[in-house]
Design a protein around this motif. Structure first.
Motif, PDB file in Angstrom:
ATOM      1  N   ARG A  45       0.816  -1.216   0.000  1.00  0.00           N
ATOM      2  CA  ARG A  45       0.000   0.000   0.000  1.00  0.00           C
ATOM      3  C   ARG A  45       0.854   1.273   0.000  1.00  0.00           C
ATOM      4  O   ARG A  45       0.307   2.374   0.005  1.00  0.00           O
ATOM      5  CB  ARG A  45      -0.940   0.008   1.207  1.00  0.00           C
ATOM      6  CG  ARG A  45      -1.897  -1.186   1.262  1.00  0.00           C
ATOM      7  CD  ARG A  45      -2.916  -1.049   2.394  1.00  0.00           C
ATOM      8  NE  ARG A  45      -3.854   0.040   2.131  1.00  0.00           N
ATOM      9  CZ  ARG A  45      -4.058   1.065   2.938  1.00  0.00           C
ATOM     10  NH1 ARG A  45      -3.365   1.176   4.062  1.00  0.00           N
ATOM     11  NH2 ARG A  45      -4.924   2.007   2.634  1.00  0.00           N
ATOM     12  N   TYR A  46       2.173   1.142   0.002  1.00  0.00           N
ATOM     13  CA  TYR A  46       3.058   2.290   0.140  1.00  0.00           C
ATOM     14  C   TYR A  46       3.844   2.604  -1.128  1.00  0.00           C
ATOM     15  O   TYR A  46       4.877   3.267  -1.070  1.00  0.00           O
ATOM     16  CB  TYR A  46       4.007   2.066   1.324  1.00  0.00           C
ATOM     17  CG  TYR A  46       3.305   2.168   2.651  1.00  0.00           C
ATOM     18  CD1 TYR A  46       3.382   3.321   3.420  1.00  0.00           C
ATOM     19  CD2 TYR A  46       2.511   1.116   3.125  1.00  0.00           C
ATOM     20  CE1 TYR A  46       2.708   3.426   4.632  1.00  0.00           C
ATOM     21  CE2 TYR A  46       1.831   1.209   4.327  1.00  0.00           C
ATOM     22  CZ  TYR A  46       1.933   2.367   5.073  1.00  0.00           C
ATOM     23  OH  TYR A  46       1.248   2.464   6.269  1.00  0.00           O
ATOM     24  N   GLY A  47       3.329   2.164  -2.264  1.00  0.00           N
ATOM     25  CA  GLY A  47       4.046   2.374  -3.511  1.00  0.00           C
ATOM     26  C   GLY A  47       4.288   3.831  -3.845  1.00  0.00           C
ATOM     27  O   GLY A  47       5.392   4.218  -4.259  1.00  0.00           O
ATOM     28  N   TRP A  48       3.261   4.683  -3.659  1.00  0.00           N
ATOM     29  CA  TRP A  48       3.440   6.083  -4.028  1.00  0.00           C
ATOM     30  C   TRP A  48       4.384   6.794  -3.052  1.00  0.00           C
ATOM     31  O   TRP A  48       5.156   7.676  -3.447  1.00  0.00           O
ATOM     32  CB  TRP A  48       2.102   6.821  -4.124  1.00  0.00           C
ATOM     33  CG  TRP A  48       1.731   7.636  -2.919  1.00  0.00           C
ATOM     34  CD1 TRP A  48       0.948   7.253  -1.880  1.00  0.00           C
ATOM     35  CD2 TRP A  48       2.136   8.987  -2.636  1.00  0.00           C
ATOM     36  NE1 TRP A  48       0.836   8.273  -0.960  1.00  0.00           N
ATOM     37  CE2 TRP A  48       1.553   9.352  -1.402  1.00  0.00           C
ATOM     38  CE3 TRP A  48       2.927   9.912  -3.301  1.00  0.00           C
ATOM     39  CZ2 TRP A  48       1.735  10.601  -0.812  1.00  0.00           C
ATOM     40  CZ3 TRP A  48       3.112  11.173  -2.716  1.00  0.00           C
ATOM     41  CH2 TRP A  48       2.535  11.499  -1.497  1.00  0.00           C
ATOM     42  N   VAL A  49       4.342   6.368  -1.777  1.00  0.00           N
ATOM     43  CA  VAL A  49       5.265   6.935  -0.796  1.00  0.00           C
ATOM     44  C   VAL A  49       6.700   6.585  -1.176  1.00  0.00           C
ATOM     45  O   VAL A  49       7.595   7.440  -1.163  1.00  0.00           O
ATOM     46  CB  VAL A  49       4.933   6.422   0.616  1.00  0.00           C
ATOM     47  CG1 VAL A  49       5.953   6.927   1.633  1.00  0.00           C
ATOM     48  CG2 VAL A  49       3.531   6.839   1.025  1.00  0.00           C
ATOM     49  N   ALA A  50       6.916   5.320  -1.545  1.00  0.00           N
ATOM     50  CA  ALA A  50       8.253   4.899  -1.961  1.00  0.00           C
ATOM     51  C   ALA A  50       8.717   5.685  -3.180  1.00  0.00           C
ATOM     52  O   ALA A  50       9.881   6.104  -3.256  1.00  0.00           O
ATOM     53  CB  ALA A  50       8.258   3.403  -2.254  1.00  0.00           C
ATOM     54  N   ALA A  51       7.809   5.910  -4.127  1.00  0.00           N
ATOM     55  CA  ALA A  51       8.182   6.650  -5.334  1.00  0.00           C
ATOM     56  C   ALA A  51       8.607   8.073  -4.998  1.00  0.00           C
ATOM     57  O   ALA A  51       9.583   8.598  -5.559  1.00  0.00           O
ATOM     58  CB  ALA A  51       7.015   6.664  -6.315  1.00  0.00           C
ATOM     59  N   ARG A  52       7.898   8.710  -4.069  1.00  0.00           N
ATOM     60  CA  ARG A  52       8.254  10.081  -3.697  1.00  0.00           C
ATOM     61  C   ARG A  52       9.591  10.108  -2.962  1.00  0.00           C
ATOM     62  O   ARG A  52      10.405  11.020  -3.140  1.00  0.00           O
ATOM     63  CB  ARG A  52       7.142  10.673  -2.830  1.00  0.00           C
ATOM     64  CG  ARG A  52       7.339  12.136  -2.511  1.00  0.00           C
ATOM     65  CD  ARG A  52       7.211  12.994  -3.760  1.00  0.00           C
ATOM     66  NE  ARG A  52       7.590  14.387  -3.484  1.00  0.00           N
ATOM     67  CZ  ARG A  52       8.817  14.884  -3.634  1.00  0.00           C
ATOM     68  NH1 ARG A  52       9.810  14.093  -4.022  1.00  0.00           N
ATOM     69  NH2 ARG A  52       9.061  16.143  -3.369  1.00  0.00           N
ATOM     70  N   LEU A  53       9.836   9.105  -2.120  1.00  0.00           N
ATOM     71  CA  LEU A  53      11.118   9.016  -1.423  1.00  0.00           C
ATOM     72  C   LEU A  53      12.258   8.739  -2.403  1.00  0.00           C
ATOM     73  O   LEU A  53      13.367   9.259  -2.235  1.00  0.00           O
ATOM     74  CB  LEU A  53      11.050   7.942  -0.339  1.00  0.00           C
ATOM     75  CG  LEU A  53      10.086   8.233   0.819  1.00  0.00           C
ATOM     76  CD1 LEU A  53       9.898   7.000   1.684  1.00  0.00           C
ATOM     77  CD2 LEU A  53      10.575   9.407   1.662  1.00  0.00           C
ATOM     78  N   ASN A  54      11.974   7.913  -3.419  1.00  0.00           N
ATOM     79  CA  ASN A  54      12.968   7.695  -4.470  1.00  0.00           C
ATOM     80  C   ASN A  54      13.351   9.013  -5.133  1.00  0.00           C
ATOM     81  O   ASN A  54      14.541   9.303  -5.358  1.00  0.00           O
ATOM     82  CB  ASN A  54      12.435   6.738  -5.531  1.00  0.00           C
ATOM     83  CG  ASN A  54      12.364   5.293  -5.110  1.00  0.00           C
ATOM     84  OD1 ASN A  54      11.536   4.540  -5.639  1.00  0.00           O
ATOM     85  ND2 ASN A  54      13.215   4.853  -4.193  1.00  0.00           N
ATOM     86  N   GLU A  55      12.345   9.823  -5.447  1.00  0.00           N
ATOM     87  CA  GLU A  55      12.601  11.114  -6.071  1.00  0.00           C
ATOM     88  C   GLU A  55      13.463  12.005  -5.182  1.00  0.00           C
ATOM     89  O   GLU A  55      14.210  12.856  -5.680  1.00  0.00           O
ATOM     90  CB  GLU A  55      11.283  11.825  -6.375  1.00  0.00           C
ATOM     91  CG  GLU A  55      10.455  11.171  -7.466  1.00  0.00           C
ATOM     92  CD  GLU A  55       9.098  11.844  -7.632  1.00  0.00           C
ATOM     93  OE1 GLU A  55       8.877  12.887  -6.964  1.00  0.00           O
ATOM     94  OE2 GLU A  55       8.277  11.343  -8.397  1.00  0.00           O
ATOM     95  N   ALA A  56      13.364  11.790  -3.872  1.00  0.00           N
ATOM     96  CA  ALA A  56      14.132  12.580  -2.916  1.00  0.00           C
ATOM     97  C   ALA A  56      15.508  11.989  -2.641  1.00  0.00           C
ATOM     98  O   ALA A  56      16.213  12.453  -1.741  1.00  0.00           O
ATOM     99  CB  ALA A  56      13.355  12.713  -1.613  1.00  0.00           C
TER     100      ALA A  56
END
Length: 280
Positions: A45-56
């Motif tokens: 359920r945390y895919g979008w959170v991971a994607a934003r952290l990747n961007e950071a």
């Protein structure tokens, strides 16, 4: 692999059998984020959170707790949270084996916020910073009420308490890896005992810690969580709340604002690329 992100699953030997996790690794990360999910849910359920952290600039690691998601164990049965805290530390070990020498942030939600708070008490020297979203701290009246009953009534989580975004609740209700059944008495007792333990141990010292909470959280009320936070707050503890937001603030309609606040805090302690982005 896309945009330098390598997504893969991993398995580790946990306290109750195999724990299954997912990593979202960068080719050249600058820091590590370890996500700690909440009761009854899973890391998918945390895919979008991971994607934003990747961007950071972060490589991201997360594992389903024992009895949750794809990991071993009787569903949502946790008799003691201390071994779960140690499982999270095993995930941290794995992350540092894959991306050695990088600073680590721990980000925990709800039950995962409780676990992350205890992890910071026990293993804070290994962490550059901790973020708690809607954490179970201090006391949870729902647990006290249920433990006082001779038998546990029907107690599934109401999807409407999660977010003002109706798609979040609908996806949660349809997710086969989410637990849609009742609380189990040993798990309720373990919650109670762990909250007491965290309160007794007390402040996290100089470990940077950020507490974020929705002001309309009907699942884990802000007032009791904030009171619990006060018992553990250290010299680098901060808190922010969001009017109208419900329990899952990382899935709320203002999720972009919440994530921007997370990254702005972490940027003071890690090499975070904030990018000035506040949208979802």
């Amino acid at each position: 692999m896309s945009n330098g992100v390598i997504t893969s699953d991993f398995t580790l030997a946990g306290h109750a059998g195999t724990i299954v996790g997912t990593s979202w690794r960068l080719e050249r990360p600058r820091w590590i984020a370890v996500l700690v999910h909440g009761y009854g849910e899973h890391v998918g359920r945390y895919g979008w959170v991971a994607a934003r952290l990747n961007e950071a600039g972060a490589s991201v690691y997360a594992a389903d707790h024992a009895g949750h998601g794809r990991s071993d164990g009787e569903r949502v049965l946790i008799r003691d949270f201390e071994p779960v805290v140690e499982d999270v530390d095993r995930v941290l070990d794995h992350a540092l084996e894959q991306d050695p020498g990088l600073p680590v942030a721990l980000i925990g939600h709800s039950m995962g916020g409780m676990i992350a708070a205890r992890s910071t008490q026990r293993f804070g020297a290994r962490l550059a910073a901790t973020v708690l979203t809607g954490p179970v701290l201090g006391r949870w009246e729902t647990i006290e009420e249920l433990l006082a009953l001779p038998s546990i009534p029907h107690t599934p989580i109401d999807p409407d308490t999660l977010s003002r975004d109706p798609e979040v609740g609908a996806a949660y209700a349809a997710d086969p890896l989410v637990w849609h059944g009742d609380f189990k008495r040993p798990t309720l007792q373990a919650f109670h005992d762990e909250m007491q333990r965290i309160t007794i141990v007390g402040h996290v010292g100089r470990s940077p810690l950020l507490h974020l909470h929705g002001e309309d959280d009907r699942l884990v009320p802000l007032e009791t969580s904030a009171a619990g936070l006060a018992k553990i707050a250290g010299t680098a503890t901060e808190s922010r709340t969001y009017p109208g937001a419900r329990h899952e603030i990382l899935n709320e309609i203002n999720r972009g604002e919440v994530m921007a606040d997370v990254l702005a805090f972490l940027a003071r302690y890690l090499p975070v690329e904030t990018g000035g982005r506040r949208g979802a």
